[in-house]
Design a protein around this motif. Structure first.
Motif, PDB file in Angstrom:
ATOM      1  N   ILE A  28       0.789  -1.157  -0.048  1.00 33.64           N
ATOM      2  CA  ILE A  28       0.131  -0.220  -0.022  1.00 33.64           C
ATOM      3  C   ILE A  28       1.058   1.427   0.153  1.00 33.64           C
ATOM      4  O   ILE A  28       1.793   1.185   0.668  1.00 33.64           O
ATOM      5  N   SER A  29       0.621   2.000  -0.784  1.00 36.24           N
ATOM      6  CA  SER A  29       1.218   3.501  -0.783  1.00 36.24           C
ATOM      7  C   SER A  29       0.958   4.181   0.312  1.00 36.24           C
ATOM      8  O   SER A  29      -0.070   4.295   0.842  1.00 36.24           O
ATOM      9  N   VAL A  30       1.683   5.292   0.724  1.00 31.93           N
ATOM     10  CA  VAL A  30       1.593   5.926   1.830  1.00 31.93           C
ATOM     11  C   VAL A  30       0.222   6.999   1.564  1.00 31.93           C
ATOM     12  O   VAL A  30      -0.452   7.431   2.527  1.00 31.93           O
ATOM     13  N   GLN A  31      -0.066   7.157   0.266  1.00 32.28           N
ATOM     14  CA  GLN A  31      -1.284   8.082   0.143  1.00 32.28           C
ATOM     15  C   GLN A  31      -2.560   7.168   0.548  1.00 32.28           C
ATOM     16  O   GLN A  31      -3.641   7.869   0.719  1.00 32.28           O
ATOM     17  N   ASN A  32      -2.354   5.901   0.456  1.00 28.77           N
ATOM     18  CA  ASN A  32      -3.777   4.962   0.862  1.00 28.77           C
ATOM     19  C   ASN A  32      -3.639   4.396   2.109  1.00 28.77           C
ATOM     20  O   ASN A  32      -4.347   3.816   2.636  1.00 28.77           O
ATOM     21  N   ALA A  33      -2.378   4.624   2.673  1.00 29.90           N
ATOM     22  CA  ALA A  33      -2.158   4.334   4.085  1.00 29.90           C
ATOM     23  C   ALA A  33      -3.037   5.349   5.253  1.00 29.90           C
ATOM     24  O   ALA A  33      -3.470   6.261   4.957  1.00 29.90           O
ATOM     25  N   PRO A  34      -3.052   4.460   6.518  1.00 27.24           N
ATOM     26  CA  PRO A  34      -3.877   5.040   7.394  1.00 27.24           C
ATOM     27  C   PRO A  34      -3.397   6.209   7.852  1.00 27.24           C
ATOM     28  O   PRO A  34      -3.915   7.157   8.841  1.00 27.24           O
ATOM     29  N   TYR A  35      -2.124   6.342   7.730  1.00 25.90           N
ATOM     30  CA  TYR A  35      -1.419   7.703   8.605  1.00 25.90           C
ATOM     31  C   TYR A  35      -0.942   8.668   7.425  1.00 25.90           C
ATOM     32  O   TYR A  35      -0.710   8.231   6.280  1.00 25.90           O
ATOM     33  N   GLN A  36      -1.362   9.920   7.509  1.00 21.10           N
ATOM     34  CA  GLN A  36      -0.735  11.032   6.654  1.00 21.10           C
ATOM     35  C   GLN A  36       0.211  11.923   7.508  1.00 21.10           C
ATOM     36  O   GLN A  36      -0.062  12.126   8.987  1.00 21.10           O
ATOM     37  N   ASN A  37       1.048  12.526   6.755  1.00 19.23           N
ATOM     38  CA  ASN A  37       2.061  13.475   7.549  1.00 19.23           C
ATOM     39  C   ASN A  37       2.433  12.879   8.552  1.00 19.23           C
ATOM     40  O   ASN A  37       2.596  13.319   9.718  1.00 19.23           O
ATOM     41  N   LEU A  38       3.310  11.592   8.531  1.00 16.84           N
ATOM     42  CA  LEU A  38       4.107  10.708   9.522  1.00 16.84           C
ATOM     43  C   LEU A  38       4.985  11.887  10.292  1.00 16.84           C
ATOM     44  O   LEU A  38       4.909  11.645  11.452  1.00 16.84           O
ATOM     45  N   GLU A  39       5.621  12.461   9.647  1.00 14.91           N
ATOM     46  CA  GLU A  39       6.916  13.280  10.225  1.00 14.91           C
ATOM     47  C   GLU A  39       6.222  14.319  11.109  1.00 14.91           C
ATOM     48  O   GLU A  39       6.647  14.621  12.326  1.00 14.91           O
ATOM     49  N   TYR A 257      14.220  17.056   0.934  1.00 13.43           N
ATOM     50  CA  TYR A 257      12.962  16.161   0.594  1.00 13.43           C
ATOM     51  C   TYR A 257      11.650  16.719   1.062  1.00 13.43           C
ATOM     52  O   TYR A 257      11.261  17.048   2.129  1.00 13.43           O
ATOM     53  N   PRO A 258      10.598  16.617   0.261  1.00 10.61           N
ATOM     54  CA  PRO A 258       9.262  17.037   0.426  1.00 10.61           C
ATOM     55  C   PRO A 258       8.792  16.027   1.335  1.00 10.61           C
ATOM     56  O   PRO A 258       9.004  14.898   1.691  1.00 10.61           O
ATOM     57  N   ASP A 259       7.635  16.510   2.266  1.00  8.47           N
ATOM     58  CA  ASP A 259       7.069  15.734   3.480  1.00  8.47           C
ATOM     59  C   ASP A 259       6.631  14.160   2.911  1.00  8.47           C
ATOM     60  O   ASP A 259       6.580  13.424   3.415  1.00  8.47           O
ATOM     61  N   GLN A 260       5.940  14.313   1.610  1.00  5.19           N
ATOM     62  CA  GLN A 260       5.299  13.201   1.149  1.00  5.19           C
ATOM     63  C   GLN A 260       6.570  12.020   0.975  1.00  5.19           C
ATOM     64  O   GLN A 260       6.399  10.776   1.213  1.00  5.19           O
ATOM     65  N   GLN A 261       7.623  12.472   0.650  1.00  4.09           N
ATOM     66  CA  GLN A 261       8.707  11.510   0.505  1.00  4.09           C
ATOM     67  C   GLN A 261       9.214  11.037   1.333  1.00  4.09           C
ATOM     68  O   GLN A 261       9.364   9.748   1.675  1.00  4.09           O
ATOM     69  N   LYS A 262       9.385  11.947   2.623  1.00  3.88           N
ATOM     70  CA  LYS A 262       9.821  11.728   4.009  1.00  3.88           C
ATOM     71  C   LYS A 262       8.770  10.598   4.392  1.00  3.88           C
ATOM     72  O   LYS A 262       9.118   9.609   5.354  1.00  3.88           O
ATOM     73  N   ASP A 263       7.416  10.778   4.511  1.00  2.00           N
ATOM     74  CA  ASP A 263       6.270  10.025   4.877  1.00  2.00           C
ATOM     75  C   ASP A 263       6.695   8.589   4.308  1.00  2.00           C
ATOM     76  O   ASP A 263       6.498   7.407   5.141  1.00  2.00           O
ATOM     77  N   SER A 264       6.758   8.613   2.994  1.00  3.05           N
ATOM     78  CA  SER A 264       6.744   7.277   2.400  1.00  3.05           C
ATOM     79  C   SER A 264       8.107   6.590   2.681  1.00  3.05           C
ATOM     80  O   SER A 264       7.734   5.294   3.053  1.00  3.05           O
ATOM     81  N   MET A 265       9.198   7.159   2.990  1.00  2.00           N
ATOM     82  CA  MET A 265      10.341   6.479   3.305  1.00  2.00           C
ATOM     83  C   MET A 265      10.269   5.806   4.763  1.00  2.00           C
ATOM     84  O   MET A 265      10.636   4.929   5.315  1.00  2.00           O
ATOM     85  N   MET A 266       9.677   6.692   5.540  1.00  3.17           N
ATOM     86  CA  MET A 266       9.459   6.162   7.141  1.00  3.17           C
ATOM     87  C   MET A 266       8.523   5.218   6.916  1.00  3.17           C
ATOM     88  O   MET A 266       8.653   4.108   7.796  1.00  3.17           O
ATOM     89  N   TYR A 267       7.457   5.219   6.261  1.00  5.15           N
ATOM     90  CA  TYR A 267       6.483   4.121   6.061  1.00  5.15           C
ATOM     91  C   TYR A 267       6.943   2.869   5.748  1.00  5.15           C
ATOM     92  O   TYR A 267       6.530   1.854   6.493  1.00  5.15           O
ATOM     93  N   ASP A 268       8.031   2.747   5.001  1.00  2.00           N
ATOM     94  CA  ASP A 268       8.342   1.889   4.119  1.00  2.00           C
ATOM     95  C   ASP A 268       9.479   1.022   5.214  1.00  2.00           C
ATOM     96  O   ASP A 268       9.931   0.087   5.152  1.00  2.00           O
ATOM     97  N   ALA A 269      10.081   2.124   6.292  1.00  2.00           N
ATOM     98  CA  ALA A 269      11.291   1.873   6.814  1.00  2.00           C
ATOM     99  C   ALA A 269      10.868   0.760   8.006  1.00  2.00           C
ATOM    100  O   ALA A 269      11.764  -0.041   8.627  1.00  2.00           O
TER     101      ALA A 269
END
Length: 274
Positions: A28-39, A257-269
């Protein structure tokens, strides 16, 4: 089945198709994940812990209590130089989580201009047990040096904050702010010329030694293990869940890095299994 209504049939067909085309949770991509603006939301969560958790207060007390024991041990030893401790300021004994919360609630991140507005107020609260420890060190005749990466233009607000909560400042030159380089190593070496540094306090590994400066996650971890005997003896670390080089190292010190990219990196990490 001839009485099966068209609506029910359509719903059943959609269900079958969705089952066949469902995306595995791990994909699931971060856009569809239950968390937004993780940082940004992470700053809120970290600040909630820092401001509200008695466990955090206990961790601070534990650190300062150990630091006091180490000071007493150092004082019992002979030295050909006067004794000194070196301490960071932010999240080492002053709590800036209120600034982080304000920014996060506005939907914004840290920036230097608003940070300087915050430090100019001189109202950051002391961490539990910090006032007693630093005053104890000064009362024992130990020089307390504050090495911080606050800018020189922040000196007035920083002094205001130290005085507000009676943190000792034995000499104006004991407050050493950032001039050109972010590394604190040369500033530590200058102090070591005239003093025996018996203790360093910080919330960031770079507060202790240049072996931690701008290193990768793997190198930072290896350096910690190689310095295992120093933690709790010469290095006293205060927990900081809100920010630090641990976060910067994960982004390879890329601050653009834009927020969306940071979110995606954290979500995957973060992992669901060891």
């Amino acid at each position: 089945m001839k009485n099966f209504s068209p609506i029910i049939a359509s719903c059943f067909l959609i269900f079958i198709i969705s089952c066949k085309t469902a995306v595995p949770v791990s994909k699931i991509s971060v856009q569809n994940a239950p968390y937004q603006n993780l940082e940004r939301n992470g700053k809120i969560y970290a600040s909630f812990y820092q401001q509200r958790a008695a466990e955090y207060e206990a961790l601070c007390l534990q650190a300062y209590n150990i630091a006091r024991l180490r000071l007493d041990e150092a004082r019992a030893q002979k030295s050909d130089k006067p004794l000194a401790i070196i301490s960071d300021i932010d999240e080492t004994f002053l709590d800036n989580s209120y600034y982080a919360v304000e920014r996060a609630k506005m939907g914004k991140d840290y920036d230097q201009a608003t940070w300087e507005e915050w430090t100019a107020k001189g109202i950051a609260k002391p961490l539990t047990g910090s006032q007693e420890f630093y005053q104890y060190a000064a009362d024992q005749g130990i020089q307390v040096f504050y090495i911080t990466n606050r800018m020189e233009k922040e000196r007035a607000g920083t002094l205001k904050n130290l005085k507000k909560y009676n943190f000792p400042l034995q000499n104006d030159t004991n407050l050493i702010l950032k001039s050109k380089e972010s590394s604190k190593e040369n500033r530590r070496k200058d102090i070591a010329k005239n003093y025996k540094i018996v203790l360093l306090l910080g919330d960031n590994l770079a507060d202790f030694s240049d072996i931690f400066d701008k290193k990768s996650e793997a190198d930072r971890s290896a350096a910690v293990k190689n310095s295992a005997d120093d933690f709790g003896k010469k290095f006293i670390i205060i927990p900081n869940m809100g920010y630090g080089d641990w976060e910067s190292a994960f982004y390879n010190y890329r601050y653009d890095y834009p927020d969306q990219q940071k979110d995606s990196m954290m979500y995957d990490a973060v992992k669901v299994t060891p």
